[in-house]
Design a protein around this motif. Structure first.
Motif, PDB file in Angstrom:
ATOM      1  N   UNK A   6     -27.314   8.002 -10.137  1.00 27.33           N
ATOM      2  CA  UNK A   6     -25.989   7.987 -10.761  1.00 27.33           C
ATOM      3  C   UNK A   6     -25.741   9.364 -11.362  1.00 27.33           C
ATOM      4  N   UNK A   8     -22.989  11.504 -13.454  1.00 30.40           N
ATOM      5  CA  UNK A   8     -21.748  11.370 -14.228  1.00 30.40           C
ATOM      6  C   UNK A   8     -21.449  12.670 -14.968  1.00 30.40           C
ATOM      7  N   UNK A  36     -11.276   6.125 -18.442  1.00 29.74           N
ATOM      8  CA  UNK A  36     -11.913   6.043 -17.120  1.00 29.74           C
ATOM      9  C   UNK A  36     -12.776   7.292 -16.943  1.00 29.74           C
ATOM     10  N   UNK A  37     -14.029   7.071 -16.559  1.00 30.20           N
ATOM     11  CA  UNK A  37     -14.901   8.205 -16.210  1.00 30.20           C
ATOM     12  C   UNK A  37     -15.451   7.927 -14.816  1.00 30.20           C
ATOM     13  N   UNK A  38     -15.359   8.961 -13.974  1.00 31.53           N
ATOM     14  CA  UNK A  38     -15.754   8.780 -12.570  1.00 31.53           C
ATOM     15  C   UNK A  38     -16.989   9.623 -12.279  1.00 31.53           C
ATOM     16  N   UNK A  39     -17.907   9.045 -11.506  1.00 31.38           N
ATOM     17  CA  UNK A  39     -19.101   9.801 -11.129  1.00 31.38           C
ATOM     18  C   UNK A  39     -19.490   9.469  -9.706  1.00 31.38           C
ATOM     19  N   UNK A  40     -20.658  10.005  -9.307  1.00 32.49           N
ATOM     20  CA  UNK A  40     -21.162   9.767  -7.948  1.00 32.49           C
ATOM     21  C   UNK A  40     -22.286   8.734  -8.029  1.00 32.49           C
ATOM     22  N   UNK A  41     -22.383   7.964  -6.959  1.00 30.57           N
ATOM     23  CA  UNK A  41     -23.398   6.914  -6.863  1.00 30.57           C
ATOM     24  C   UNK A  41     -24.063   7.123  -5.510  1.00 30.57           C
ATOM     25  N   UNK A  42     -25.347   7.432  -5.501  1.00 32.04           N
ATOM     26  CA  UNK A  42     -26.025   7.736  -4.234  1.00 32.04           C
ATOM     27  C   UNK A  42     -27.161   6.755  -4.001  1.00 32.04           C
ATOM     28  N   UNK A  43     -27.291   6.307  -2.763  1.00 28.91           N
ATOM     29  CA  UNK A  43     -28.423   5.474  -2.352  1.00 28.91           C
ATOM     30  C   UNK A  43     -29.246   6.298  -1.369  1.00 28.91           C
ATOM     31  N   UNK A  44     -30.521   6.533  -1.723  1.00 31.34           N
ATOM     32  CA  UNK A  44     -31.411   7.321  -0.873  1.00 31.34           C
ATOM     33  C   UNK A  44     -32.518   6.423  -0.354  1.00 31.34           C
ATOM     34  N   UNK A  65     -29.885  19.785  -6.194  1.00 30.65           N
ATOM     35  CA  UNK A  65     -28.719  19.605  -5.312  1.00 30.65           C
ATOM     36  C   UNK A  65     -27.720  18.539  -5.790  1.00 30.65           C
ATOM     37  N   UNK A  66     -28.236  17.360  -6.122  1.00 32.82           N
ATOM     38  CA  UNK A  66     -27.343  16.206  -6.275  1.00 32.82           C
ATOM     39  C   UNK A  66     -26.478  16.284  -7.541  1.00 32.82           C
ATOM     40  N   UNK A  75     -29.099  10.034 -13.682  1.00 28.98           N
ATOM     41  CA  UNK A  75     -30.216   9.111 -13.909  1.00 28.98           C
ATOM     42  C   UNK A  75     -30.490   8.423 -12.583  1.00 28.98           C
TER      43      UNK A  75
ATOM     44  N   UNK B  28     -33.988  21.765   2.277  1.00 29.64           N
ATOM     45  CA  UNK B  28     -34.640  22.189   1.033  1.00 29.64           C
ATOM     46  C   UNK B  28     -36.079  21.668   0.951  1.00 29.64           C
ATOM     47  N   UNK B  35     -32.292   8.396   4.680  1.00 25.45           N
ATOM     48  CA  UNK B  35     -30.867   8.040   4.747  1.00 25.45           C
ATOM     49  C   UNK B  35     -30.223   8.292   3.383  1.00 25.45           C
ATOM     50  N   UNK B  36     -28.971   8.750   3.371  1.00 24.40           N
ATOM     51  CA  UNK B  36     -28.238   8.958   2.122  1.00 24.40           C
ATOM     52  C   UNK B  36     -26.855   8.317   2.281  1.00 24.40           C
ATOM     53  N   UNK B  37     -26.480   7.508   1.313  1.00 22.96           N
ATOM     54  CA  UNK B  37     -25.112   6.956   1.297  1.00 22.96           C
ATOM     55  C   UNK B  37     -24.515   7.282  -0.068  1.00 22.96           C
ATOM     56  N   UNK B  38     -23.299   7.798  -0.033  1.00 20.40           N
ATOM     57  CA  UNK B  38     -22.673   8.261  -1.266  1.00 20.40           C
ATOM     58  C   UNK B  38     -21.470   7.380  -1.584  1.00 20.40           C
ATOM     59  N   UNK B  39     -21.303   7.039  -2.860  1.00 22.44           N
ATOM     60  CA  UNK B  39     -20.140   6.244  -3.268  1.00 22.44           C
ATOM     61  C   UNK B  39     -19.633   6.721  -4.609  1.00 22.44           C
ATOM     62  N   UNK B  41     -18.709   5.874  -8.681  1.00 23.45           N
ATOM     63  CA  UNK B  41     -19.252   5.098  -9.815  1.00 23.45           C
ATOM     64  C   UNK B  41     -18.252   5.297 -10.943  1.00 23.45           C
ATOM     65  N   UNK B  42     -17.601   4.221 -11.363  1.00 22.88           N
ATOM     66  CA  UNK B  42     -16.552   4.365 -12.383  1.00 22.88           C
ATOM     67  C   UNK B  42     -16.920   3.558 -13.625  1.00 22.88           C
ATOM     68  N   UNK B  43     -16.683   4.148 -14.784  1.00 26.97           N
ATOM     69  CA  UNK B  43     -16.844   3.445 -16.058  1.00 26.97           C
ATOM     70  C   UNK B  43     -15.453   3.292 -16.670  1.00 26.97           C
ATOM     71  N   UNK B  44     -15.050   2.038 -16.885  1.00 33.42           N
ATOM     72  CA  UNK B  44     -13.729   1.754 -17.453  1.00 33.42           C
ATOM     73  C   UNK B  44     -13.901   1.134 -18.836  1.00 33.42           C
TER      74      UNK B  44
END
Lengths: 79, 79
Positions: A6, A8, A36-44, A65-66, A75, B28, B35-39, B41-44
């Motif tokens: 995650x 943020x 509203x706070x937006x961040x990235x969510x990655x699954x590796x 990198x990430x 985190x 690197x 595999x990497x999948x990106x999405x 992540x929002x906190x409201x």
């Protein structure tokens, strides 16, 4: 092994994207949205079974990198 | 009340951004990343204490704005 990361924006940093989404939600009638706070969510998916090693490697991936550690926090969870 | 929303690309949809990050990680030296999948992540932060109502409203926010349900899946947690 799977790692979920995650990324943020730091609380002290302005989040224009979050503000834009908040404005859009308000214009659609969702007045109750205060912030509203937006961040990235990655699954590796990692080809390793050594959790300690994976932990150190994912941290290194985040630092290099990430995440932009100047303005972002990160985190991660390993499952 | 706080809602956390996770928006991810559907498994059946190509994730060019994820592929790009995977390639960068490999270059690197992080060869173990399969595999990497990106999405997103929002906190409201919601100005309501009615969990049932918040649940319905967050679902509507996802359907109308936060996720493109043609290519993305979403899930959310209320705390």
């Amino acid at each position: 092994m799977k790692a979920t990361v995650y990324v943020t924006i730091k609380q002290s940093v302005l989040d224009p994207q979050g503000n834009a989404v908040q404005g859009a939600l308000h214009s659609m009638g969702f007045e109750e949205v205060e912030k509203v706070r937006i961040g990235k969510y990655l699954e590796l998916e990692l080809n390793t079974s050594d959790k300690a090693e994976a932990e150190a490697r994912v941290k290194a991936m985040c630092e290099k990198l990430l995440a932009n550690t100047v303005i972002e926090d990160y985190r991660y969870e390993l499952v």
